[in-house]
Design a protein around this motif. Structure first.
Motif, PDB file in Angstrom:
ATOM      1  N   ALA A   1       0.916  -1.218  -0.019  1.00 56.02           N
ATOM      2  CA  ALA A   1       0.110  -0.063   0.009  1.00 56.02           C
ATOM      3  C   ALA A   1       1.060   1.335   0.028  1.00 56.02           C
ATOM      4  O   ALA A   1       1.908   1.112   0.603  1.00 56.02           O
ATOM      5  N   GLN A   2       0.308   2.281  -0.556  1.00 50.09           N
ATOM      6  CA  GLN A   2       0.996   3.475  -0.817  1.00 50.09           C
ATOM      7  C   GLN A   2       1.333   4.318   0.806  1.00 50.09           C
ATOM      8  O   GLN A   2       0.341   4.039   1.602  1.00 50.09           O
ATOM      9  N   THR A   3       2.358   4.859   1.074  1.00 46.80           N
ATOM     10  CA  THR A   3       2.600   5.450   2.294  1.00 46.80           C
ATOM     11  C   THR A   3       1.760   6.602   2.304  1.00 46.80           C
ATOM     12  O   THR A   3       1.624   7.567   1.151  1.00 46.80           O
ATOM     13  N   PRO A   4       1.191   6.830   3.657  1.00 49.54           N
ATOM     14  CA  PRO A   4       0.252   8.175   3.725  1.00 49.54           C
ATOM     15  C   PRO A   4       0.821   9.242   3.662  1.00 49.54           C
ATOM     16  O   PRO A   4       2.007   9.471   4.009  1.00 49.54           O
ATOM     17  N   VAL A   5       0.330  10.238   3.144  1.00 50.30           N
ATOM     18  CA  VAL A   5       0.820  11.915   2.843  1.00 50.30           C
ATOM     19  C   VAL A   5       0.502  12.448   4.216  1.00 50.30           C
ATOM     20  O   VAL A   5      -0.572  12.437   4.682  1.00 50.30           O
ATOM     21  N   LYS A   6       1.693  13.025   4.862  1.00 47.50           N
ATOM     22  CA  LYS A   6       1.151  13.732   6.066  1.00 47.50           C
ATOM     23  C   LYS A   6       0.880  15.170   5.755  1.00 47.50           C
ATOM     24  O   LYS A   6       1.489  15.976   5.329  1.00 47.50           O
ATOM     25  N   VAL A   7      -0.583  15.415   6.370  1.00 50.23           N
ATOM     26  CA  VAL A   7      -0.834  17.004   6.094  1.00 50.23           C
ATOM     27  C   VAL A   7      -0.970  17.508   7.356  1.00 50.23           C
ATOM     28  O   VAL A   7      -1.928  16.958   8.458  1.00 50.23           O
ATOM     29  N   THR A   8      -0.360  18.654   7.690  1.00 54.82           N
ATOM     30  CA  THR A   8      -0.362  19.261   9.142  1.00 54.82           C
ATOM     31  C   THR A   8      -1.294  20.496   8.733  1.00 54.82           C
ATOM     32  O   THR A   8      -1.113  21.153   7.997  1.00 54.82           O
ATOM     33  N   VAL A   9      -2.295  20.733   9.718  1.00 56.76           N
ATOM     34  CA  VAL A   9      -3.202  21.723   9.551  1.00 56.76           C
ATOM     35  C   VAL A   9      -2.971  22.514  10.979  1.00 56.76           C
ATOM     36  O   VAL A   9      -3.554  21.985  12.066  1.00 56.76           O
ATOM     37  N   THR A  10      -2.550  23.825  10.724  1.00 54.44           N
ATOM     38  CA  THR A  10      -2.741  24.554  12.068  1.00 54.44           C
ATOM     39  C   THR A  10      -3.896  25.324  12.356  1.00 54.44           C
ATOM     40  O   THR A  10      -4.746  25.567  11.348  1.00 54.44           O
ATOM     41  N   GLY A  11      -4.476  25.750  13.521  1.00 55.51           N
ATOM     42  CA  GLY A  11      -5.447  26.409  13.732  1.00 55.51           C
ATOM     43  C   GLY A  11      -6.634  25.299  13.362  1.00 55.51           C
ATOM     44  O   GLY A  11      -7.808  25.781  13.156  1.00 55.51           O
ATOM     45  N   ALA A  12      -6.437  23.925  13.455  1.00 55.95           N
ATOM     46  CA  ALA A  12      -7.291  22.885  13.361  1.00 55.95           C
ATOM     47  C   ALA A  12      -8.700  23.064  13.750  1.00 55.95           C
ATOM     48  O   ALA A  12      -9.868  22.324  13.339  1.00 55.95           O
ATOM     49  N   ALA A  13      -8.928  23.589  15.136  1.00 54.76           N
ATOM     50  CA  ALA A  13     -10.275  23.738  15.806  1.00 54.76           C
ATOM     51  C   ALA A  13     -10.968  25.157  15.376  1.00 54.76           C
ATOM     52  O   ALA A  13     -12.119  25.185  15.848  1.00 54.76           O
ATOM     53  N   GLY A  14     -10.431  25.946  14.616  1.00 47.69           N
ATOM     54  CA  GLY A  14     -10.964  27.066  14.044  1.00 47.69           C
ATOM     55  C   GLY A  14     -12.240  26.567  13.231  1.00 47.69           C
ATOM     56  O   GLY A  14     -12.126  25.480  12.747  1.00 47.69           O
ATOM     57  N   GLN A  15     -12.765  27.744  12.581  1.00 45.08           N
ATOM     58  CA  GLN A  15     -13.955  27.379  11.851  1.00 45.08           C
ATOM     59  C   GLN A  15     -13.391  26.870  10.289  1.00 45.08           C
ATOM     60  O   GLN A  15     -14.050  26.265   9.576  1.00 45.08           O
ATOM     61  N   ILE A  16     -12.286  27.450   9.721  1.00 40.72           N
ATOM     62  CA  ILE A  16     -11.819  27.086   8.611  1.00 40.72           C
ATOM     63  C   ILE A  16     -11.475  25.597   8.833  1.00 40.72           C
ATOM     64  O   ILE A  16     -11.586  24.796   7.760  1.00 40.72           O
ATOM     65  N   GLY A  17     -10.551  25.282   9.873  1.00 43.49           N
ATOM     66  CA  GLY A  17     -10.245  23.910  10.281  1.00 43.49           C
ATOM     67  C   GLY A  17     -11.461  23.080   9.852  1.00 43.49           C
ATOM     68  O   GLY A  17     -11.243  21.711   9.493  1.00 43.49           O
ATOM     69  N   TYR A  18     -12.539  23.356  10.711  1.00 41.45           N
ATOM     70  CA  TYR A  18     -13.534  22.493  10.707  1.00 41.45           C
ATOM     71  C   TYR A  18     -14.309  22.224   9.107  1.00 41.45           C
ATOM     72  O   TYR A  18     -14.623  20.910   8.681  1.00 41.45           O
ATOM     73  N   ALA A  19     -14.088  23.010   8.275  1.00 43.32           N
ATOM     74  CA  ALA A  19     -14.684  22.894   6.954  1.00 43.32           C
ATOM     75  C   ALA A  19     -13.308  22.293   6.205  1.00 43.32           C
ATOM     76  O   ALA A  19     -13.821  21.758   5.006  1.00 43.32           O
TER      77      ALA A  19
END
Ligand code: NAX
Length: 324
Positions: A1-19
């Motif tokens: 299987a393909q190695t997962p791509v790691k995506v870091t999201v800052t401000g993850a609990a904010g409203q853009i993060g939620y969307a």
């Protein structure tokens, strides 16, 4: 299987993060066949809320989502990251001076840039969404000397999409009929949405509308759309901002014809080298390229110069504050 791509999201609990997070986990950021690991970075007070969002992500049982980590430590969050979406930022508070705003964001984006420099994967791609996005991207970049400078970008894709939608509504055409739209400069009220290169059904868009509409309605409507959304919704753009972030990264990785992105200037179109400014771009082989050779008339020149001047002022201000 393909190695997962790691995506870091800052401000993850904010409203853009939620969307944003659910769309990333469903495969829309990178492709329907690319597994992802999500890394959520928040400030300590918001880690619990991010954990709640992670519970909901679990509850979606997304086939492509191979793991979620949540932390308040940038060194952990960016460790091995392939994509970094820098969403969390300090908003301008009441009575806050521009210097204070830049200082507060320097305190966020400087350390994040350093953590990216020290811990991210070699192919790291960074998109700054948090405002002032272009200058925040620059601050992060300047703290990451070991990462190729062009991996730091800022988001003007929302402005681009707003421009497409406004023009399509005016002309009564589907957005898909519009090609070669461009946002120049800063993601701010000085941005310049350019209809002199945009084409609708093969005709130059500026020739299909009257000049007064272009100057007095189109440009200010696109540039001030964020404020209009706040006025109507009582909160700033969130789902549309998340959508634009998805568009930006998807196109960067997978390639695209003409769109808009804020990328480090190579001096093209008189934009001083190094400024992270929005240009007409294509993406090929995982790299943005500035579309060259466009003729810029006096009307456009004046507006590009004004928005670029603002970016230069922001760069001087963060230099004077010792943030870069
Ligand atoms: P929210 O206030 O809902 O969320 C921001 C989140 O960031 C919060 O949860 C906060 O705890 C977190 N945060 C703050 N400092 C942090 C740090 N040092 N590390 C990690 N997380 C941190 O804002 P939201 O509506 O999500 O907007 C986020 C940013 O996007 C704002 O700066 C906003 O101005 C900007 N925008 C940019 C747009 C663009 O087109 N480039 C459009 C939409 C949006 O206005």
């Amino acid at each position: 299987a393909q190695t997962p791509v790691k995506v870091t999201v800052t401000g993850a609990a904010g409203q853009i993060g939620y969307a944003l997070l659910f769309r990333i986990a469903s495969g829309q950021l990178l492709g329907a066949d690319v597994p992802v690991t999500l890394s959520l970075l928040e400030i300590p007070q918001a880690v619990k809320a991010a954990e709640g969002t992670a519970m909901e992500l679990d509850d979606c049982a997304f086939p492509l989502l191979s793991g979620i980590e949540i932390t308040d430590d940038p060194n952990v969050a960016f460790d091995g990251a392939n994509v970094a979406l820098l969403v969390g930022a300090r908003p301008r508070g009441k009575g806050m001076e521009r210097g204070d705003l830049l200082q507060a964001n320097g305190g966020i984006f400087g350390p994040q840039g350093k953590a990216i420099n020290d811990h991210a994967a070699d192919d790291i791609r960074v998109l700054a969404v948090g405002n002032p996005a272009n200058t925040n991207a620059l601050i992060a970049q300047q703290h990451a000397p070991d990462v190729p400078a062009e991996r730091f970008t800022a988001m003007t894709r929302l402005d681009h999409n707003r421009a497409l939608s406004q023009l399509a509504a005016k002309l009564g055409v589907p957005v898909t009929e519009i090609k070669k739209m461009t946002i120049w400069g800063n993601h701010s009220a000085t941005q310049y949405p350019d209809l002199f290169h945009a084409e609708v059904g093969g005709k130059i868009a500026a020739e299909l509308v009257d000049e007064a509409w272009l100057r007095d309605t189109f440009i200010p409507t696109v540039a001030k759309r964020g404020a209009a959304i706040i006025e109507a919704r009582g909160a700033s753009s969130a789902a549309s901002a998340a959508n634009a972030a998805i568009d930006h990264v998807f196109d960067w990785v997978n390639g695209t014809a003409w769109t808009s992105a804020a990328i480090p200037s190579d001096g093209s179109y008189g934009v001083p080298e190094g400024l992270i400014s929005s240009f007409p771009v294509t993406s090929r082989d995982g790299k943005w390229e500035i579309i060259q050779g466009l003729e810029i008339d006096a009307f456009s020149r004046e507006r590009i110069d004004a928005t670029v001047r603002e970016l230069e002022e922001e760069r001087s201000a963060v230099r004077e504050l010792g943030l870069i």
